[in-house]
Design a protein around this motif. Structure first.
Motif, mmCIF file in Angstrom:
data_model
loop_
_atom_site.group_PDB
_atom_site.id
_atom_site.type_symbol
_atom_site.label_atom_id
_atom_site.label_comp_id
_atom_site.label_asym_id
_atom_site.label_seq_id
_atom_site.Cartn_x
_atom_site.Cartn_y
_atom_site.Cartn_z
ATOM 1 N N LEU A 233 -4.163 11.304 -18.817
ATOM 2 C CA LEU A 233 -2.796 11.475 -18.350
ATOM 3 C C LEU A 233 -2.448 10.210 -17.578
ATOM 4 O O LEU A 233 -3.125 9.858 -16.610
ATOM 5 C CB LEU A 233 -2.686 12.711 -17.447
ATOM 6 C CG LEU A 233 -1.414 12.848 -16.597
ATOM 7 C CD1 LEU A 233 -0.167 12.889 -17.466
ATOM 8 C CD2 LEU A 233 -1.497 14.088 -15.716
ATOM 9 N N LEU A 234 -1.407 9.521 -18.004
ATOM 10 C CA LEU A 234 -1.033 8.254 -17.397
ATOM 11 C C LEU A 234 0.003 8.474 -16.296
ATOM 12 O O LEU A 234 1.051 9.088 -16.530
ATOM 13 C CB LEU A 234 -0.473 7.307 -18.456
ATOM 14 C CG LEU A 234 0.109 5.972 -17.953
ATOM 15 C CD1 LEU A 234 -0.953 5.150 -17.246
ATOM 16 C CD2 LEU A 234 0.727 5.193 -19.115
ATOM 17 N N LEU A 235 -0.289 7.976 -15.105
ATOM 18 C CA LEU A 235 0.669 7.945 -14.004
ATOM 19 C C LEU A 235 0.950 6.480 -13.693
ATOM 20 O O LEU A 235 0.064 5.762 -13.222
ATOM 21 C CB LEU A 235 0.095 8.658 -12.776
ATOM 22 C CG LEU A 235 0.872 8.526 -11.456
ATOM 23 C CD1 LEU A 235 2.307 9.012 -11.607
ATOM 24 C CD2 LEU A 235 0.160 9.261 -10.332
ATOM 25 N N TRP A 236 2.170 6.034 -13.991
ATOM 26 C CA TRP A 236 2.531 4.627 -13.745
ATOM 27 C C TRP A 236 3.433 4.569 -12.519
ATOM 28 O O TRP A 236 4.459 5.245 -12.464
ATOM 29 C CB TRP A 236 3.258 4.028 -14.944
ATOM 30 C CG TRP A 236 3.221 2.525 -14.891
ATOM 31 C CD1 TRP A 236 3.920 1.719 -14.039
ATOM 32 C CD2 TRP A 236 2.405 1.653 -15.684
ATOM 33 N NE1 TRP A 236 3.601 0.395 -14.253
ATOM 34 C CE2 TRP A 236 2.677 0.327 -15.262
ATOM 35 C CE3 TRP A 236 1.493 1.857 -16.709
ATOM 36 C CZ2 TRP A 236 2.064 -0.779 -15.826
ATOM 37 C CZ3 TRP A 236 0.874 0.746 -17.278
ATOM 38 C CH2 TRP A 236 1.158 -0.553 -16.842
ATOM 39 N N ALA A 237 3.021 3.778 -11.535
ATOM 40 C CA ALA A 237 3.736 3.745 -10.255
ATOM 41 C C ALA A 237 4.111 2.326 -9.864
ATOM 42 O O ALA A 237 3.296 1.411 -9.933
ATOM 43 C CB ALA A 237 2.862 4.363 -9.166
ATOM 44 N N THR A 238 5.354 2.170 -9.410
ATOM 45 C CA THR A 238 5.833 0.854 -8.981
ATOM 46 C C THR A 238 6.890 1.012 -7.896
ATOM 47 O O THR A 238 7.650 1.991 -7.903
ATOM 48 C CB THR A 238 6.440 0.069 -10.162
ATOM 49 O OG1 THR A 238 6.915 -1.211 -9.703
ATOM 50 C CG2 THR A 238 7.603 0.798 -10.784
ATOM 51 N N PRO A 239 6.967 0.080 -6.955
ATOM 52 C CA PRO A 239 8.095 0.081 -6.027
ATOM 53 C C PRO A 239 9.344 -0.430 -6.726
ATOM 54 O O PRO A 239 9.264 -1.074 -7.773
ATOM 55 C CB PRO A 239 7.641 -0.889 -4.933
ATOM 56 C CG PRO A 239 6.700 -1.827 -5.625
ATOM 57 C CD PRO A 239 6.012 -1.009 -6.680
ATOM 58 N N GLY B 127 0.789 -1.231 0.000
ATOM 59 C CA GLY B 127 0.000 0.000 0.000
ATOM 60 C C GLY B 127 0.817 1.276 0.000
ATOM 61 O O GLY B 127 0.265 2.368 -0.159
ATOM 62 N N THR B 128 2.133 1.176 0.148
ATOM 63 C CA THR B 128 2.970 2.370 0.218
ATOM 64 C C THR B 128 3.023 3.106 -1.111
ATOM 65 O O THR B 128 2.847 4.328 -1.171
ATOM 66 C CB THR B 128 4.394 1.998 0.658
ATOM 67 O OG1 THR B 128 4.340 1.307 1.908
ATOM 68 C CG2 THR B 128 5.260 3.224 0.801
ATOM 69 N N THR B 129 3.273 2.379 -2.185
ATOM 70 C CA THR B 129 3.333 3.008 -3.503
ATOM 71 C C THR B 129 1.988 3.606 -3.884
ATOM 72 O O THR B 129 1.921 4.702 -4.455
ATOM 73 C CB THR B 129 3.786 1.979 -4.554
ATOM 74 O OG1 THR B 129 5.107 1.527 -4.225
ATOM 75 C CG2 THR B 129 3.817 2.598 -5.954
ATOM 76 N N LEU B 130 0.908 2.927 -3.556
ATOM 77 C CA LEU B 130 -0.421 3.460 -3.834
ATOM 78 C C LEU B 130 -0.644 4.774 -3.098
ATOM 79 O O LEU B 130 -1.213 5.717 -3.657
ATOM 80 C CB LEU B 130 -1.499 2.454 -3.445
ATOM 81 C CG LEU B 130 -2.948 2.950 -3.538
ATOM 82 C CD1 LEU B 130 -3.280 3.416 -4.947
ATOM 83 C CD2 LEU B 130 -3.912 1.876 -3.082
ATOM 84 N N ALA B 131 -0.202 4.859 -1.857
ATOM 85 C CA ALA B 131 -0.388 6.088 -1.077
ATOM 86 C C ALA B 131 0.321 7.265 -1.736
ATOM 87 O O ALA B 131 -0.228 8.371 -1.835
ATOM 88 C CB ALA B 131 0.115 5.884 0.351
ATOM 89 N N VAL B 132 1.552 7.049 -2.199
ATOM 90 C CA VAL B 132 2.296 8.122 -2.866
ATOM 91 C C VAL B 132 1.645 8.477 -4.203
ATOM 92 O O VAL B 132 1.494 9.654 -4.545
ATOM 93 C CB VAL B 132 3.767 7.709 -3.077
ATOM 94 C CG1 VAL B 132 4.521 8.782 -3.870
ATOM 95 C CG2 VAL B 132 4.458 7.474 -1.738
ATOM 96 N N ALA B 133 1.259 7.453 -4.967
ATOM 97 C CA ALA B 133 0.619 7.693 -6.255
ATOM 98 C C ALA B 133 -0.695 8.445 -6.087
ATOM 99 O O ALA B 133 -1.031 9.328 -6.891
ATOM 100 C CB ALA B 133 0.387 6.370 -6.980
#
Length: 277
Positions: A55-61, A12-18
């Motif tokens: 607008l694409l925001l791609w997030a990954t740890p 859930g950390t990456t989701l929180a930042v995203a």
């Protein structure tokens, strides 16, 4: 315009930042937000579709300095889908790392997005608490990190409303061949690739939450207890999501590696941000 957030976030950390970044962008663009997770196995059964007005925001740890190995084929298939190549979708790359280093992860993700025909607006590497540790990166992202993330959102929107070529330079290799080799406290390689978690039977509340949390679908419920079978990517989703603290990683090499990173990387790292020309 819709902000499409594609993310992998076992703890859930990456989701929180995203989410923080997406909401900061949304306020400035008066845009809606749509989330497209690929954390769990069933979420990776189909590829995300990107619209013309998104607008694409791609997030990954960051795992071992790169995009997590077991998600890489999915990420490539989704981003390099020929259907999207001619749409020139504006995009932002976001990686989170546990205060060690992001190595080639941001360059790898940004490179894939550019290869997929996306117009890069920016890229960010955010320091977060390390999933292995309770002390490494504790309290991150902090107030300063989030303030910088807000500024980054403003810069991206300003660039988006003006003229930009989508040219983005970030540190690292866009096509890395190797992953970071974890080390033990004696600097020898830590061989915990096949290590799996264990369950303390006396602590287990038999809620089976860990079964639902595993991004690899590798935890099964048998005889009233979790059984750890199949691939383990050491994401810590089961351990951190267990309400009674019944799950642990006891492998000696793993524990030595955790001790090493806690000792060697205790000094706070800076989050880094890059905006396209």
């Amino acid at each position: 315009m819709t902000i499409k957030v594609c993310y992998f976030s076992p703890t859930g950390t990456t989701l929180a930042v995203a989410t923080y970044l997406a909401e900061a962008l949304s306020k400035r663009l008066s845009s809606s937000i749509e989330y497209a997770p690929y954390t769990l196995p069933h979420q990776r059964e189909s590829l995300p579709q990107f619209g013309d007005d998104e607008l694409l925001l791609w997030a990954t740890p960051v795992y071992a300095g790169r995009i997590p190995n077991k998600t890489l084929d999915y990420v490539r298939s989704a981003i390099l889908n020929p259907v999207h190549r001619e749409k020139h979708i504006p995009a932002i790359a976001l990686v989170t790392f546990g205060n060690r280093a992001y190595d080639n992860a941001l360059a790898e993700l940004s490179g894939l997005l550019q290869e997929g025909g996306m117009q890069m607006l920016g890229a960010a590497a955010m320091v977060t608490r390390h999933s292995f540790s309770d002390t490494l990166g504790a309290g991150r992202p902090n107030e300063e990190d989030l303030s910088q993330l807000d500024l980054f959102a403003s810069q991206v929107v300003e660039r988006m409303k003006g003229q930009w070529r989508g040219s983005l330079q970030v540190p690292g290799e866009a096509h890395p061949e190797k992953y970071y080799t974890p080390l033990k406290t004696n600097n020898a390689p830590a061989g915990f690739l096949k290590a799996k978690p264990s369950c303390n039977v006396e602590r287990c509340s038999h809620c089976a939450k860990c079964v639902d949390l595993c991004p690899m679908g590798s935890i099964v419920w048998e005889k009233g207890l979790p059984q750890f079978k199949g691939i383990c990517i050491k994401c810590q989703a089961c351990r951190r999501g267990c309400p009674t603290g019944a799950i642990a990683f006891t492998d000696p090499d793993y524990r030595s590696h955790v001790a090493m990173i806690e000792q060697s990387y205790a000094a706070p790292k800076k989050s880094e941000f890059f905006v396209a020309e």
